[in-house]
Motif scaffolding. Structure first.
Motif, PDB file in Angstrom:
ATOM      1  N   UNK A   1       0.849  -1.282  -0.205  1.00 56.07           N
ATOM      2  CA  UNK A   1       0.003   0.147  -0.077  1.00 56.07           C
ATOM      3  C   UNK A   1       0.964   1.249  -0.138  1.00 56.07           C
ATOM      4  N   UNK A   2       0.640   2.118  -0.886  1.00 53.91           N
ATOM      5  CA  UNK A   2       1.331   3.461  -0.991  1.00 53.91           C
ATOM      6  C   UNK A   2       1.109   3.993   0.567  1.00 53.91           C
ATOM      7  N   UNK A   3       2.097   4.636   1.215  1.00 52.94           N
ATOM      8  CA  UNK A   3       1.998   5.366   2.431  1.00 52.94           C
ATOM      9  C   UNK A   3       2.538   6.641   2.214  1.00 52.94           C
ATOM     10  N   UNK A   4       2.749   7.423   3.348  1.00 51.76           N
ATOM     11  CA  UNK A   4       3.076   9.029   3.272  1.00 51.76           C
ATOM     12  C   UNK A   4       4.144   9.270   2.331  1.00 51.76           C
ATOM     13  N   UNK A   5       5.328   8.745   2.460  1.00 54.92           N
ATOM     14  CA  UNK A   5       6.575   9.175   1.888  1.00 54.92           C
ATOM     15  C   UNK A   5       6.110   8.825   0.146  1.00 54.92           C
ATOM     16  N   UNK A   6       5.670   7.716  -0.313  1.00 52.58           N
ATOM     17  CA  UNK A   6       5.547   7.579  -1.573  1.00 52.58           C
ATOM     18  C   UNK A   6       4.296   8.605  -2.573  1.00 52.58           C
ATOM     19  N   UNK A   7       3.419   8.590  -1.416  1.00 53.99           N
ATOM     20  CA  UNK A   7       2.183   9.455  -1.675  1.00 53.99           C
ATOM     21  C   UNK A   7       2.725  11.099  -1.862  1.00 53.99           C
ATOM     22  N   UNK A   8       3.416  11.372  -0.916  1.00 44.55           N
ATOM     23  CA  UNK A   8       4.103  12.651  -1.020  1.00 44.55           C
ATOM     24  C   UNK A   8       4.792  13.109  -2.361  1.00 44.55           C
ATOM     25  N   UNK A   9       5.604  12.097  -2.561  1.00 45.10           N
ATOM     26  CA  UNK A   9       6.384  12.175  -3.849  1.00 45.10           C
ATOM     27  C   UNK A   9       5.643  12.191  -5.109  1.00 45.10           C
ATOM     28  N   UNK A  10       4.720  11.287  -5.107  1.00 40.15           N
ATOM     29  CA  UNK A  10       3.576  11.124  -6.120  1.00 40.15           C
ATOM     30  C   UNK A  10       3.032  12.857  -6.381  1.00 40.15           C
ATOM     31  N   UNK A  11       2.541  13.149  -5.390  1.00 36.66           N
ATOM     32  CA  UNK A  11       1.703  14.569  -5.510  1.00 36.66           C
ATOM     33  C   UNK A  11       2.954  15.368  -5.984  1.00 36.66           C
ATOM     34  N   UNK A 212      12.663   7.815  10.491  1.00 33.52           N
ATOM     35  CA  UNK A 212      12.077   6.868   9.427  1.00 33.52           C
ATOM     36  C   UNK A 212      11.428   7.639   8.283  1.00 33.52           C
ATOM     37  N   UNK A 213      10.459   8.394   8.693  1.00 26.20           N
ATOM     38  CA  UNK A 213       9.561   8.970   7.644  1.00 26.20           C
ATOM     39  C   UNK A 213      10.336  10.210   7.016  1.00 26.20           C
ATOM     40  N   UNK A 214      11.318  10.844   7.718  1.00 27.99           N
ATOM     41  CA  UNK A 214      12.038  11.946   7.170  1.00 27.99           C
ATOM     42  C   UNK A 214      12.851  11.334   6.163  1.00 27.99           C
ATOM     43  N   UNK A 215      13.702  10.299   6.529  1.00 28.14           N
ATOM     44  CA  UNK A 215      14.585   9.831   5.507  1.00 28.14           C
ATOM     45  C   UNK A 215      13.833   9.175   4.167  1.00 28.14           C
ATOM     46  N   UNK A 216      12.724   8.519   4.439  1.00 27.46           N
ATOM     47  CA  UNK A 216      12.046   8.065   3.376  1.00 27.46           C
ATOM     48  C   UNK A 216      11.389   9.063   2.391  1.00 27.46           C
ATOM     49  N   UNK A 217      10.846  10.228   3.008  1.00 31.08           N
ATOM     50  CA  UNK A 217      10.521  11.324   2.290  1.00 31.08           C
ATOM     51  C   UNK A 217      11.681  11.679   1.302  1.00 31.08           C
ATOM     52  N   UNK A 218      12.675  12.098   1.859  1.00 21.02           N
ATOM     53  CA  UNK A 218      13.974  12.452   1.197  1.00 21.02           C
ATOM     54  C   UNK A 218      14.501  11.548   0.048  1.00 21.02           C
ATOM     55  N   UNK A 219      14.259  10.242   0.355  1.00 23.03           N
ATOM     56  CA  UNK A 219      14.855   9.242  -0.619  1.00 23.03           C
ATOM     57  C   UNK A 219      13.774   8.913  -1.765  1.00 23.03           C
ATOM     58  N   UNK A 220      12.568   9.357  -1.491  1.00 26.03           N
ATOM     59  CA  UNK A 220      11.365   9.235  -2.540  1.00 26.03           C
ATOM     60  C   UNK A 220      11.252  10.251  -3.368  1.00 26.03           C
ATOM     61  N   UNK A 221      11.479  11.511  -2.750  1.00 28.09           N
ATOM     62  CA  UNK A 221      11.324  12.719  -3.765  1.00 28.09           C
ATOM     63  C   UNK A 221      12.228  12.686  -4.800  1.00 28.09           C
TER      64      UNK A 221
END
Length: 286
Positions: A1-11, A212-221
């Motif tokens: 399931x897409x979660x915050x980091x992937x959805x944020x990068x997709x947006x 965890x979330x900050x690192x995931x956001x940085x890597x997804x964007x």
């Protein structure tokens, strides 16, 4: 399931492509995907995309004050195209649930398909005047990366911490995968009771959520949407890694399977070496 980091990068990716474009077509291919009827999807035609936002795991496309809101559920995704076929998408059981055509001034050749894999359909689309008209958005808990976020008041519940992290009414944006990763980083059992955590455990959990979330956001964007799901899998340390070695201690990553989901954890790092056999016998392991 897409979660915050992937959805944020997709947006972020869609925002760069869509803002300023005019909606030239909204073509449902599934009766079940549309959850609202007023305003109708055709009300978006001729209006301009003015912004894209994320609310938890919801995608909010602002179209001149109307909102096309999407929840990708477990297996949904947005597939962008710079060259959409001119033929209207047909109703049917295929993977495409909805097609949106856009026009930047040179014809309705660009846009996206909302797709969903598998037979269990959960993809949801809403056309609303206010994002808060979507029940799931109205009920969202705080975003764990928002300014001023405080975890401790949210833990005053007699519920398993794994379940708490996934409950969108308590915390917005975290799902099964990142809750496993957060609990591993915090060295906590998935079945620890939230209100029983001591000060040290709360501090570790709060830090793990942020890190965890900050690192995931940085890597997804910045990654193409087509790569986001695979990239997420490669970054997991315990989630989806049952039977592999824990990257921290070398113990074998274990798994608990439920009727429609599973979780993964490291016994050495998280449960003092005690395996969690199932929900009924392991719920007492703190």
């Amino acid at each position: 399931m897409p979660e915050m980091p992937e959805v944020d990068a997709l947006v972020a990716d869609l925002r760069a492509r869509m803002v300023g474009a005019v909606v030239a077509g909204v073509e449902p291919a599934s009766f079940a995907v549309l959850k609202t009827f007023d305003p109708p999807p055709d009300a978006l035609l001729g209006l301009t995309v003015t912004g894209l936002h994320r609310h938890g795991k919801f995608i909010d496309i602002d179209v001149d004050g109307l909102h096309l809101v999407v929840h990708l559920a477990k297996a949904g995704w947005i597939r962008w195209s710079d060259d959409l076929a001119p033929k209207r998408v047909k109703m049917g059981p295929g993977p495409i649930a909805l097609r949106v055509r856009l026009d930047h001034g040179d014809g309705p050749t660009i846009g996206f398909d909302l797709t969903e894999a598998g037979t269990r359909k959960g993809l949801a689309v809403y056309v609303v005047r206010d994002p808060a008209d979507v029940p799931g958005i109205a009920a969202l808990g705080p975003d764990p990366l928002a300014d001023g976020f405080e975890l401790r008041p949210l833990l005053e519940r007699r519920m398993q911490v794994k379940r708490l992290l996934r409950d969108q009414k308590i915390l917005a944006g975290i799902g099964n995968a990142y809750s496993d990763e957060i609990l591993h980083a915090a060295k906590l059992s998935p079945f620890a009771i939230a209100e029983s955590l001591d000060d040290g455990e709360v501090t570790r959990l709060e830090a793990a959520i942020h890190d965890v979330l900050t690192q995931a956001l940085e890597e997804a964007h910045g990654k193409p949407p087509t790569e986001l799901k695979d990239d997420k899998r490669t970054r997991m340390r315990v989630h989806g890694r049952a039977g592999e070695a824990c990257p921290v201690c070398g113990d074998t990553v274990a798994e608990v399977v439920f009727a429609d989901s599973s979780l993964q954890y490291c016994p050495t790092c998280q449960t003092g070496g005690t395996p969690l056999k199932d929900r009924s016998t392991s719920k007492f392991v703190k």
